[in-house]
Design an enzyme around this catalytic site. Structure first.
Site, short mmCIF file in Angstrom:
data_model
loop_
_atom_site.label_atom_id
_atom_site.label_comp_id
_atom_site.label_asym_id
_atom_site.label_seq_id
_atom_site.Cartn_x
_atom_site.Cartn_y
_atom_site.Cartn_z
N HIS A 113 -7.71 -5.47 -0.77
CA HIS A 113 -6.34 -4.70 -0.70
C HIS A 113 -5.42 -5.71 -0.05
CE1 HIS A 113 -4.09 -1.21 -0.65
NE2 HIS A 113 -3.91 -1.04 0.86
N SER A 146 0.82 -1.36 0.12
CA SER A 146 -0.01 0.00 -0.13
C SER A 146 0.76 1.22 0.06
CB SER A 146 -1.08 0.02 1.18
OG SER A 146 -2.19 0.96 1.11
N ASP A 154 -8.87 -3.36 -6.74
CA ASP A 154 -8.33 -3.16 -5.41
C ASP A 154 -9.23 -1.87 -5.15
OD1 ASP A 154 -6.91 -1.77 -3.03
OD2 ASP A 154 -4.95 -2.97 -3.64
#
Length: 484
Positions: free
Chosen positions: A452, A201, A423
């Protein structure tokens, strides 16, 4: 957000921006077994410059952890686990990942975790926000009914003023460039010539910045769930991309709920479930339902949209969202709300704001944001205009100390991007821009999955095996691939 409650009494070492000797007097002690930590995890504390380039400017503490390989004869080096967020702690990640990573990876790497500067045990920051201002639906700027942003403007000013009063010099020092520099201090303290790492991320952007600032010090680089590295916008485009990511991902939830219409009553097909959600969110905008224990203690449209966004991160969140919708439609009591402790929220809110506001300048015009919100609500109604709304960065008390990093193809070809096609937080379209920025340095393996986080998350053998093979052997696909 989880926080480590205890770090063993680690020795402090002072590291400047100059090279240090291999394994330079770094003292490790047990972190203890509290909080579910693996008993093998060790902890230490490093001292890093508060302001790089100013040797006499003081230092701050950086908490670092490790689990060493059980097979030192096969050891290649270290695998640094770069946490997401920004603002997420990473000290416990070796204990988490040692349970998930394949033995072939664990045999070859010491797992290294850390709390980024300002986070958790690394000289933590706080802006001293009021409890009400820590509400999840305020920390993300959801407009009020009809798209009104008046409350968001007032909140953004209140937040930034609190940070100016209470944040202190550490808050001012937080940036992605400084996280990359801190990572290089960790590398030197470990005595490693080159560094392998796995960023997830926001950690993909931090990892990309490190690979750009210190290309010759990278070994095998995994970037998982990739941010768009647009140097003109940085986190502004990350927030805006929620609109796209939720539209990509919501059909997975809608199809799941439609297949269970007998249980939840949200609609017999995906289109009907979408209409149910949008109608319910609008109704709650105008007529919230009491939700004791929540912050604020009501279920309004913003709280429903925030619950939806979080639920889309993993299929495991689908039942909770469907159950909340069913209850809000009148079929039972609302579930017990859950939230992190205020202290964790204070730290997370301050460190997130510091990172995204110190990295790049943001527009301050409320009129501009009203227009952006109106357009985004029409184009992407699921997120209600939140991704382009005004936030604390509009009135941030500091200007960025440095320009954002432009990620380029200059450096070794040793980067592997892994990315879900659906995502909600870091959409595939943004990941393609990370791929484009790296050029010949990178390959991408895309996974036909939602949620995610990709590596070791979806059970996709093709994607997982590709990443594991790269970590173990250094071999990547000859070209970008999609794992169906």
């Amino acid at each position: 957000m989880n926080r480590i409650a205890f770090i063993g009494a680690a020795a402090l070492i002072s590291l400047s921006a100059t090279p240090v000797a291999a394994h330079a007097a770094t003292a490790w002690t047990s972190c203890g077994a509290t909080g579910g930590l693996d008993p093998r995890q060790e902890c230490t504390t490093l001292q890093v410059p508060l302001t790089y380039g100013k040797p006499g400017g003081g230092t701050i503490s950086l908490a670092v952890s490790r689990i060493r390989t059980a097979r030192p004869g096969l050891r290649r080096g270290v695998l640094l686990l770069i946490p997401g967020g920004p603002g997420s702690p990473g000290l416990s990640r070796p204990s988490t990942m040692v349970k998930r990573l394949p033995s072939a990876v664990l045999d070859r790497y010491d797992l290294i975790g850390f709390d980024p500067r300002g986070v958790g045990q690394s000289s933590p920051v706080s802006c001293g926000l009021a409890h009400e201002d820590l509400a999840p639906s305020r920390l993300k700027p959801y407009p009020s009914a009809g798209g009104d942003i008046s409350e968001n403007v007032a909140y953004a000013r209140r937040f930034s003023e609190a940070c100016a009063r209470n944040g202190g010099p550490v808050l001012r020092s937080i940036s992605t460039r400084n996280e990359a520099r801190d990572i290089d201090v960790i590398r030197r303290a470990l005595g490693e010539e080159r560094l392998s790492y796995w960023g997830v991320s926001y950690g993909t952007y931090a990892g990309a910045v490190y690979a750009t600032m210190f290309p010759g010090r990278t070994d095998r680089v995994i970037l998982d769930s990739n941010d768009d590295p647009d140097p003109g916008q940085v986190a502004r485009v990350w927030l805006a991309n929620y609109s796209l990511g939720v539209e990509d991902r919501f059909p997975d939830f809608a199809a799941w709920a439609a297949a269970r219409d007998d249980e939840y009553g949200l609609g017999t097909d995906a289109g009907a479930v979408r209409r149910t959600f949008l109608d319910l969110a609008e109704r709650l905008d105008h007529a919230p339902i009491a939700w004791p224990g929540a912050n604020p203690p009501r279920l309004d449209g913003a709280a429903l949209r925030e619950t939806m966004l979080n639920a889309l991160y993993s299929d495991t969140g689908f039942p909770g969202l469907a159950g909340l919708m069913r209850a809000a439609l009148g079929s039972g009591p609302l579930p017990e709300p859950s939230s992190a402790p205020d202290a964790a929220l204070q730290n997370g809110a301050a460190s997130v704001a510091a990172t995204i506001c110190n990295d790049v300048e943001w527009p301050s015009s409320a009129g501009l944001h009203r227009r952006l919100v109106a357009r985004d609500r029409a184009a992407h109604p699921l997120t209600g205009g939140m991704p382009v709304n005004i936030g604390p960065c509009a009135y941030w008390p500091y200007r960025p100390a440095e320009a954002p990093v432009r990620v380029t193809s200059q450096g070794p070809s040793n980067v592997l991007l892994v990315q879900n096609l659906r995502d909600p937080a870091t959409p595939y379209s943004g990941a393609l821009r990370m791929r484009e920025a790296f050029g010949s340095r990178a390959r991408m393996v895309a996974v036909d999955s939602g949620g995610h986080g990709s590596y070791l998350v979806n059970g996709n053998a093709c994607g997982d095996d590709t990443v594991t093979s790269f970590l173990v052997t250094g071999r990547r696909p000859a070209r970008d691939t999609i794992c169906r």
